[in-house]
Design a protein around this motif. Structure first.
Motif, PDB file in Angstrom:
ATOM      1  N   HIS A 129       0.837  -1.434   0.032  1.00  0.00           N
ATOM      2  CA  HIS A 129       0.315   0.122  -0.408  1.00  0.00           C
ATOM      3  C   HIS A 129       0.509   0.924   0.077  1.00  0.00           C
ATOM      4  CE1 HIS A 129      -4.099   2.095   0.868  1.00  0.00           C
ATOM      5  NE2 HIS A 129      -3.320   2.746   1.381  1.00  0.00           N
ATOM      6  N   ASP A 130       0.734   1.764  -0.774  1.00  0.00           N
ATOM      7  CA  ASP A 130       1.514   2.795  -1.008  1.00  0.00           C
ATOM      8  C   ASP A 130       1.025   4.587   0.343  1.00  0.00           C
ATOM      9  OD1 ASP A 130       3.088   3.626  -3.231  1.00  0.00           O
ATOM     10  OD2 ASP A 130       2.189   3.357  -4.520  1.00  0.00           O
ATOM     11  N   PHE A 131       1.770   5.011   1.237  1.00  0.00           N
ATOM     12  CA  PHE A 131       1.904   6.293   2.154  1.00  0.00           C
ATOM     13  C   PHE A 131       3.086   7.289   1.535  1.00  0.00           C
ATOM     14  CE2 PHE A 131       0.286   2.575   4.108  1.00  0.00           C
ATOM     15  CZ  PHE A 131      -0.354   2.759   5.053  1.00  0.00           C
ATOM     16  N   ALA A 132       2.233   8.518   1.669  1.00  0.00           N
ATOM     17  CA  ALA A 132       3.891   9.139   1.117  1.00  0.00           C
ATOM     18  C   ALA A 132       3.703   9.989   2.537  1.00  0.00           C
ATOM     19  CB  ALA A 132       2.425  10.377   0.507  1.00  0.00           C
ATOM     20  N   TYR A 133       4.825  10.836   2.711  1.00  0.00           N
ATOM     21  CA  TYR A 133       5.391  11.492   3.535  1.00  0.00           C
ATOM     22  C   TYR A 133       4.601  12.848   3.409  1.00  0.00           C
ATOM     23  CZ  TYR A 133       9.818  11.624   6.614  1.00  0.00           C
ATOM     24  OH  TYR A 133      10.742  12.403   8.112  1.00  0.00           O
ATOM     25  N   VAL A 134       4.504  13.146   4.574  1.00  0.00           N
ATOM     26  CA  VAL A 134       3.581  14.169   5.217  1.00  0.00           C
ATOM     27  C   VAL A 134       5.019  15.612   4.941  1.00  0.00           C
ATOM     28  CG1 VAL A 134       3.365  16.093   6.963  1.00  0.00           C
ATOM     29  CG2 VAL A 134       2.179  13.382   6.554  1.00  0.00           C
ATOM     30  N   PRO A 135       6.152  15.435   5.151  1.00  0.00           N
ATOM     31  CA  PRO A 135       6.998  16.523   4.332  1.00  0.00           C
ATOM     32  C   PRO A 135       7.125  16.567   3.399  1.00  0.00           C
ATOM     33  CG  PRO A 135       7.766  15.864   6.660  1.00  0.00           C
ATOM     34  CD  PRO A 135       6.653  14.988   6.529  1.00  0.00           C
ATOM     35  N   ASP A 136       6.979  15.270   2.809  1.00  0.00           N
ATOM     36  CA  ASP A 136       6.497  15.471   0.847  1.00  0.00           C
ATOM     37  C   ASP A 136       6.112  16.322   0.513  1.00  0.00           C
ATOM     38  OD1 ASP A 136       9.402  13.913   1.060  1.00  0.00           O
ATOM     39  OD2 ASP A 136       8.633  12.321  -0.054  1.00  0.00           O
ATOM     40  N   ILE A 137       4.385  15.905   1.143  1.00  0.00           N
ATOM     41  CA  ILE A 137       3.934  16.344   1.031  1.00  0.00           C
ATOM     42  C   ILE A 137       3.593  17.655   0.654  1.00  0.00           C
ATOM     43  CG2 ILE A 137       0.829  17.218   0.905  1.00  0.00           C
ATOM     44  CD1 ILE A 137       1.250  14.319   2.119  1.00  0.00           C
ATOM     45  N   ALA A 138       4.643  18.754   1.432  1.00  0.00           N
ATOM     46  CA  ALA A 138       4.278  20.101   2.332  1.00  0.00           C
ATOM     47  C   ALA A 138       5.631  20.115   0.858  1.00  0.00           C
ATOM     48  CB  ALA A 138       5.356  20.398   3.443  1.00  0.00           C
ATOM     49  N   ASP A 139       6.505  20.104   0.783  1.00  0.00           N
ATOM     50  CA  ASP A 139       7.548  20.088  -0.649  1.00  0.00           C
ATOM     51  C   ASP A 139       6.379  20.531  -2.235  1.00  0.00           C
ATOM     52  OD1 ASP A 139       9.189  20.372   1.324  1.00  0.00           O
ATOM     53  OD2 ASP A 139      10.559  18.682   0.491  1.00  0.00           O
ATOM     54  N   ALA A 140       6.152  19.120  -2.511  1.00  0.00           N
ATOM     55  CA  ALA A 140       5.006  19.835  -3.218  1.00  0.00           C
ATOM     56  C   ALA A 140       4.196  20.454  -3.615  1.00  0.00           C
ATOM     57  CB  ALA A 140       4.193  17.745  -3.563  1.00  0.00           C
ATOM     58  N   ILE A 141       3.271  20.719  -2.866  1.00  0.00           N
ATOM     59  CA  ILE A 141       3.155  22.173  -2.417  1.00  0.00           C
ATOM     60  C   ILE A 141       3.438  23.014  -2.843  1.00  0.00           C
ATOM     61  CG2 ILE A 141       1.533  23.146  -1.100  1.00  0.00           C
ATOM     62  CD1 ILE A 141      -0.190  20.876  -0.066  1.00  0.00           C
ATOM     63  N   ALA A 142       4.739  23.335  -2.218  1.00  0.00           N
ATOM     64  CA  ALA A 142       5.188  24.651  -2.204  1.00  0.00           C
ATOM     65  C   ALA A 142       5.496  24.313  -3.579  1.00  0.00           C
ATOM     66  CB  ALA A 142       6.689  24.445  -1.386  1.00  0.00           C
ATOM     67  N   LEU A 143       6.122  23.499  -4.472  1.00  0.00           N
ATOM     68  CA  LEU A 143       5.938  23.351  -5.645  1.00  0.00           C
ATOM     69  C   LEU A 143       5.116  24.069  -6.482  1.00  0.00           C
ATOM     70  CD1 LEU A 143       8.066  19.937  -6.054  1.00  0.00           C
ATOM     71  CD2 LEU A 143       9.224  22.116  -6.666  1.00  0.00           C
ATOM     72  N   GLY A 227      10.701  16.591 -11.088  1.00  0.00           N
ATOM     73  CA  GLY A 227      12.367  16.513 -11.129  1.00  0.00           C
ATOM     74  C   GLY A 227      12.187  15.743  -8.981  1.00  0.00           C
ATOM     75  N   PHE A 228      10.867  15.374  -8.382  1.00  0.00           N
ATOM     76  CA  PHE A 228      10.623  14.799  -7.037  1.00  0.00           C
ATOM     77  C   PHE A 228      11.347  13.233  -7.316  1.00  0.00           C
ATOM     78  CE2 PHE A 228       8.054  14.790  -3.339  1.00  0.00           C
ATOM     79  CZ  PHE A 228       8.179  15.503  -2.779  1.00  0.00           C
ATOM     80  N   VAL A 229      11.793  13.556  -5.612  1.00  0.00           N
ATOM     81  CA  VAL A 229      12.267  12.454  -4.937  1.00  0.00           C
ATOM     82  C   VAL A 229      12.128  12.213  -3.834  1.00  0.00           C
ATOM     83  CG1 VAL A 229      14.079  10.980  -5.011  1.00  0.00           C
ATOM     84  CG2 VAL A 229      14.208  12.100  -6.515  1.00  0.00           C
ATOM     85  N   ALA A 230      11.592  10.869  -4.459  1.00  0.00           N
ATOM     86  CA  ALA A 230      10.125  10.716  -2.744  1.00  0.00           C
ATOM     87  C   ALA A 230      11.035  10.451  -1.548  1.00  0.00           C
ATOM     88  CB  ALA A 230       9.295  10.008  -2.282  1.00  0.00           C
ATOM     89  N   THR A 231      10.947  10.342  -0.187  1.00  0.00           N
ATOM     90  CA  THR A 231      11.908  10.295   0.451  1.00  0.00           C
ATOM     91  C   THR A 231      11.453   8.425   1.050  1.00  0.00           C
ATOM     92  OG1 THR A 231      11.556  12.489   1.908  1.00  0.00           O
ATOM     93  CG2 THR A 231      12.210  10.646   3.220  1.00  0.00           C
ATOM     94  N   PRO A 232      12.881   8.186   1.134  1.00  0.00           N
ATOM     95  CA  PRO A 232      12.716   6.589   1.298  1.00  0.00           C
ATOM     96  C   PRO A 232      11.979   6.454   2.665  1.00  0.00           C
ATOM     97  CG  PRO A 232      15.199   7.499   0.875  1.00  0.00           C
ATOM     98  CD  PRO A 232      14.147   8.795   1.031  1.00  0.00           C
TER      99      PRO A 232
END
Length: 259
Positions: A129-143, A227-232
């Motif tokens: 099951h895919d899970f997104a990392y909340v700090p990554d979500i903040a970065d994506a919104i900023a982009l 050019g987004f790379v998700a946090t491992p």
């Protein structure tokens, strides 16, 4: 610019009443102010699928909550097509992160491990099951906030680390804090019975199609465009587990039902 990151109580009937009203008000407000909108959305509107979720999949009205998300999607898409407002939707799967309590990997899972107890889950722990990392979500919104108008008028999928099971993710966090991984899980077939006494489980059962099969999200469009790379998980799960060590237990069901 406006970032919409609100939530209503996890109640399908309420969603069908409240979300269209909220979206109409948001569209009207953004139109009047000349503001762009980023709508932090989920992936319910695709309904049951077996392939990785893509932005071009048809909207589904299967179930109250998916139908509600499809309804608000049609509203902002129509407003965008009419030139009334510029909207970009960032659609994320389940998420997790440091201090994030209201998540399948939140207080009842990582939080319990941090308190030396067994993780509790109301979904199968061994389904990929895919899970997104909340700090990554903040970065994506900023982009998206910094993106040109040409990136609006469409939906984007939030990237996640390569898919794993909740058990695998929790194991990474448990090892980081020296905890023994124990998991107590509620089988999907038992949710309707327990739902007679726990409304949250009744609402969760409607979304069982996200857990009775592998749940994967194709976020390649966002990854390539920005050019987004998700946090491992090796980083995210460790940080999340450490954030819950000795943290007081949260009233997860109360907060989820009443917020």
């Amino acid at each position: 610019q406006v970032v919409v990151a609100i939530g209503f109580a996890y109640d399908g009937a309420l969603w069908r009443r409240a979300w269209p009203v909220a979206m109409r008000n948001l569209i009207d407000g953004c139109e009047a102010a000349g503001a762009r909108m980023i709508f932090f959305d989920n992936l319910y509107m695709y309904g049951p699928q077996t392939a990785p979720l893509r932005e071009d999949m048809a909207l589904s009205d299967t179930g109250a909550k998916p139908a509600a998300r499809s309804a608000v999607t049609r509203l902002w898409q129509a407003a965008s097509a009419a030139g009334r407002v510029r909207v970009a939707a960032l659609r994320a799967p389940d998420f997790y992160g440091p201090g994030v309590t209201l998540s399948h990997l939140g207080d009842m899972a990582f939080g319990a491990l941090g308190r030396g107890k067994a993780a509790q889950m109301v979904v199968p722990p061994d389904t990929r099951h895919d899970f997104a990392y909340v700090p990554d979500i903040a970065d994506a919104i900023a982009l998206l906030l910094a993106a040109p108008d040409s990136d609006y008028g469409q939906a984007w999928h939030m990237p996640s680390a390569p898919v794993q099971t909740p058990r695998q993710i929790l194991a990474i966090g448990a090892a980081a804090i020296g905890a023994k991984l124990r998991i107590l899980a509620v089988p999907l077939w038992l949710q309707p019975l327990l739902g007679l006494f726990m409304p949250m489980l009744r609402e969760t059962h409607e979304m069982r199609f996200q857990w009775d099969r592998p749940y994967r999200v194709d976020a390649s469009r966002f990854e390539k465009r920005f050019g987004f790379v998700a946090t491992p998980f090796a980083i995210g799960a460790e940080a999340t587990a450490r954030s819950f060590v000795d943290a007081p237990a949260a009233d997860v069901f109360g907060a989820a039902v009443n917020r």
